[in-house]
Scaffold this motif. Sequence first.
Motif, PDB file in Angstrom:
ATOM      1  N   ILE A 149       0.838  -1.209   0.000  1.00  0.00           N
ATOM      2  CA  ILE A 149       0.000   0.000   0.000  1.00  0.00           C
ATOM      3  C   ILE A 149       0.868   1.252   0.000  1.00  0.00           C
ATOM      4  O   ILE A 149       0.570   2.242  -0.681  1.00  0.00           O
ATOM      5  CB  ILE A 149      -0.957  -0.022   1.220  1.00  0.00           C
ATOM      6  N   GLY A 150       1.970   1.220   0.764  1.00  0.00           N
ATOM      7  CA  GLY A 150       2.868   2.374   0.823  1.00  0.00           C
ATOM      8  C   GLY A 150       3.436   2.711  -0.548  1.00  0.00           C
ATOM      9  O   GLY A 150       3.436   3.872  -0.969  1.00  0.00           O
ATOM     10  N   GLY A 151       3.912   1.688  -1.252  1.00  0.00           N
ATOM     11  CA  GLY A 151       4.427   1.917  -2.602  1.00  0.00           C
ATOM     12  C   GLY A 151       3.362   2.464  -3.525  1.00  0.00           C
ATOM     13  O   GLY A 151       3.612   3.386  -4.323  1.00  0.00           O
ATOM     14  N   PHE A 152       2.149   1.934  -3.394  1.00  0.00           N
ATOM     15  CA  PHE A 152       1.054   2.365  -4.259  1.00  0.00           C
ATOM     16  C   PHE A 152       0.718   3.841  -4.038  1.00  0.00           C
ATOM     17  O   PHE A 152       0.560   4.610  -4.999  1.00  0.00           O
ATOM     18  CB  PHE A 152      -0.177   1.497  -3.993  1.00  0.00           C
ATOM     19  N   TYR A 153       0.615   4.274  -2.763  1.00  0.00           N
ATOM     20  CA  TYR A 153       0.232   5.664  -2.494  1.00  0.00           C
ATOM     21  C   TYR A 153       1.316   6.652  -2.897  1.00  0.00           C
ATOM     22  O   TYR A 153       1.017   7.786  -3.293  1.00  0.00           O
ATOM     23  CB  TYR A 153      -0.167   5.847  -1.027  1.00  0.00           C
ATOM     24  N   LEU A 154       2.577   6.242  -2.814  1.00  0.00           N
ATOM     25  CA  LEU A 154       3.644   7.106  -3.328  1.00  0.00           C
ATOM     26  C   LEU A 154       3.476   7.305  -4.832  1.00  0.00           C
ATOM     27  O   LEU A 154       3.692   8.405  -5.363  1.00  0.00           O
ATOM     28  CB  LEU A 154       5.013   6.487  -3.025  1.00  0.00           C
ATOM     29  N   MET A 155       3.070   6.242  -5.514  1.00  0.00           N
ATOM     30  CA  MET A 155       2.887   6.348  -6.967  1.00  0.00           C
ATOM     31  C   MET A 155       1.667   7.189  -7.334  1.00  0.00           C
ATOM     32  O   MET A 155       1.664   7.860  -8.367  1.00  0.00           O
ATOM     33  CB  MET A 155       2.799   4.949  -7.590  1.00  0.00           C
ATOM     34  N   THR A 156       0.612   7.172  -6.490  1.00  0.00           N
ATOM     35  CA  THR A 156      -0.561   8.012  -6.809  1.00  0.00           C
ATOM     36  C   THR A 156      -0.196   9.494  -6.803  1.00  0.00           C
ATOM     37  O   THR A 156      -0.808  10.290  -7.522  1.00  0.00           O
ATOM     38  CB  THR A 156      -1.730   7.788  -5.822  1.00  0.00           C
ATOM     39  N   ILE A 157       0.805   9.870  -5.988  1.00  0.00           N
ATOM     40  CA  ILE A 157       1.253  11.270  -5.969  1.00  0.00           C
ATOM     41  C   ILE A 157       1.867  11.632  -7.324  1.00  0.00           C
ATOM     42  O   ILE A 157       1.580  12.689  -7.899  1.00  0.00           O
ATOM     43  CB  ILE A 157       2.267  11.485  -4.822  1.00  0.00           C
ATOM     44  N   VAL A 158       2.692  10.723  -7.852  1.00  0.00           N
ATOM     45  CA  VAL A 158       3.301  10.956  -9.177  1.00  0.00           C
ATOM     46  C   VAL A 158       2.209  11.038 -10.244  1.00  0.00           C
ATOM     47  O   VAL A 158       2.233  11.903 -11.123  1.00  0.00           O
ATOM     48  CB  VAL A 158       4.307   9.834  -9.516  1.00  0.00           C
ATOM     49  N   LEU A 159       1.228  10.135 -10.156  1.00  0.00           N
ATOM     50  CA  LEU A 159       0.161  10.120 -11.168  1.00  0.00           C
ATOM     51  C   LEU A 159      -0.692  11.390 -11.096  1.00  0.00           C
ATOM     52  O   LEU A 159      -1.097  11.937 -12.123  1.00  0.00           O
ATOM     53  CB  LEU A 159      -0.728   8.887 -10.994  1.00  0.00           C
ATOM     54  N   GLY A 160      -0.977  11.855  -9.878  1.00  0.00           N
ATOM     55  CA  GLY A 160      -1.787  13.065  -9.724  1.00  0.00           C
ATOM     56  C   GLY A 160      -1.117  14.286 -10.312  1.00  0.00           C
ATOM     57  O   GLY A 160      -1.705  15.039 -11.107  1.00  0.00           O
ATOM     58  N   PHE A 161       0.152  14.506  -9.925  1.00  0.00           N
ATOM     59  CA  PHE A 161       0.884  15.649 -10.483  1.00  0.00           C
ATOM     60  C   PHE A 161       1.170  15.435 -11.965  1.00  0.00           C
ATOM     61  O   PHE A 161       1.233  16.393 -12.747  1.00  0.00           O
ATOM     62  CB  PHE A 161       2.186  15.887  -9.703  1.00  0.00           C
ATOM     63  N   GLY A 162       1.349  14.164 -12.372  1.00  0.00           N
ATOM     64  CA  GLY A 162       1.542  13.860 -13.792  1.00  0.00           C
ATOM     65  C   GLY A 162       0.322  14.250 -14.611  1.00  0.00           C
ATOM     66  O   GLY A 162       0.434  14.819 -15.708  1.00  0.00           O
ATOM     67  N   ALA A 163      -0.878  13.954 -14.088  1.00  0.00           N
ATOM     68  CA  ALA A 163      -2.113  14.327 -14.790  1.00  0.00           C
ATOM     69  C   ALA A 163      -2.236  15.846 -14.903  1.00  0.00           C
ATOM     70  O   ALA A 163      -2.662  16.377 -15.933  1.00  0.00           O
ATOM     71  CB  ALA A 163      -3.321  13.748 -14.069  1.00  0.00           C
TER      72      ALA A 163
END
Length: 530
Positions: free
Chosen positions: A288-302
């Motif tokens: 879950i920790g790895g996943f939520y770190l990646m959602t930050i990248v995806l959010g700013f990426g979008a």
Amino acid sequence: MTGDHQTLALILFSVFVAVTLGITTWVSRHRHGSAEEFYAGGRLFSPMENGFAIAGDYMSAASFLGISGLIALFGYDGMLYSVGFLVAWLVVLFLVAELVRNCGRFTLADVVVARMSERPVRIAAGTSSVTVSVLYLVAQMVGAGSLVALLLGGTSEAAQAWTVIGVGALMVIYVSFGGMRATTWIQIVKAVLLLSGTVTLTVLVLVRFHGDFDQLLLTAAERSGHGESFLAPGLKYGGDWTARFDFISLGLALVLGTAGLPHILSRFYTVPTARAARRSVVWSIGLIGGFYLMTIVLGFGAAAIVGPEAVRGSNASGNTAVPLLALDLGGGAGSTGGTVLFAIVAAVAFATILAVVAGITLASSASVAHDLYASLRRRHAKPRSEVAVARTAAVGIGVVAIALGLLARDLNVAFLVGLAFAVAASANLPVLLYSLFWRGFTTRGAVWSVYGGLIPAVVLVLLSPVVSGSPESLFPGVDFQYFPLQNPGLVSIPLGFVAGWLGTVTSAEVADEAKHAETEVRSLTGAGAV
């Protein structure tokens, strides 16, 4: 979306649905019909399997679609969900997982009734669990509707409605025929798919910016129209005092709510021992920790690649930011790469929704059958008849979730989950902690604690801007908004704890010290655990 997008995504949807229905059919042929088999999968899963299943249960449409959308629209403030969801697992690891596994059998109520009068406590805890589960289900339904509306062109309300109905029907089939074992394997498959898809998108975003995260953030801030304030606190929650209190309220709900979610607590009963439950949580925290770190990248990426205006134009709440990002990363609309990547992400998001709704429906139907039915109808219901009631309850809960999902389809899914977390933290967490750690806790304290958190939380939501009084509310044409905060946690969570304390100190019942000692030993050592 083009016909290619639709066709490929629908094929991938169909493949996943076929696989999950195959798992359900296979499990249904090998089931024994016992309550332990239906509710806990026979307690046969390993810590790694259960860790993946917990991650699959927790990484919902709110996480994949909603959080990334909020970050794309509001920058730094949207990250509160990622941080809150992750920090919550420390509360689960240190205060709940092992103790709950040792003290209970299938539901939250099992832990609480160990030294209380059974009937009133089971009714209260069962009612609360079903309420939280239905709120959580609504968020998943809204996510499904947004996704398929985007896939079919973003304009078809009928398509959205039929999607919500279809998801509801599938979740009833999974739970009714497959029970916990099928649900767990569906969640494991989904967790692997979701993590694979998220890693792929994250790598593509970072490659687009040559691995320069600073450049990604600066581009996102520039395209947002808000400049550097996009990367600082306050864009969504930094206005007047109401917005700031909303920020605190939401943070409290996210951090404390996980430990009271019925579908998360029920996962600890699918492993053979408390040690296995604790190791499951360690596995799930890593995933879950790895996943939520990646959602930050995806959010700013979008925000940087698609742009907040395009995201908002597709879905006002930002729920479609990740599919739009995938389309752009693959080469844009009309390109083969864009079509394939968009279809894969849409299918993974749909798989996410199906897996999560199955887990929540199972937990809520278990509460109806094991807690409410057993307490209200027959004190000693036979396991087989109880399982039959659980299957029937799954149908009823599915119908309610479908109806509410159709009503709330324009709200952000992460925001809706925040409400479910607030109710869980207000009603379930106080009674759970008091039962485990307070020697003098009584039956009246337990009942008051549940209702003292549940009723204010639900009432405050009904009187908040979420339901009426603003253009974004469920009923924008009427105004019965008397509570200014969108999330009730700041008020309702303390009320749950206060109500539990007040019910206990005003009770004539003398707490059973011997039962508490027995529960304490059992919770810490596992002696006598089922």
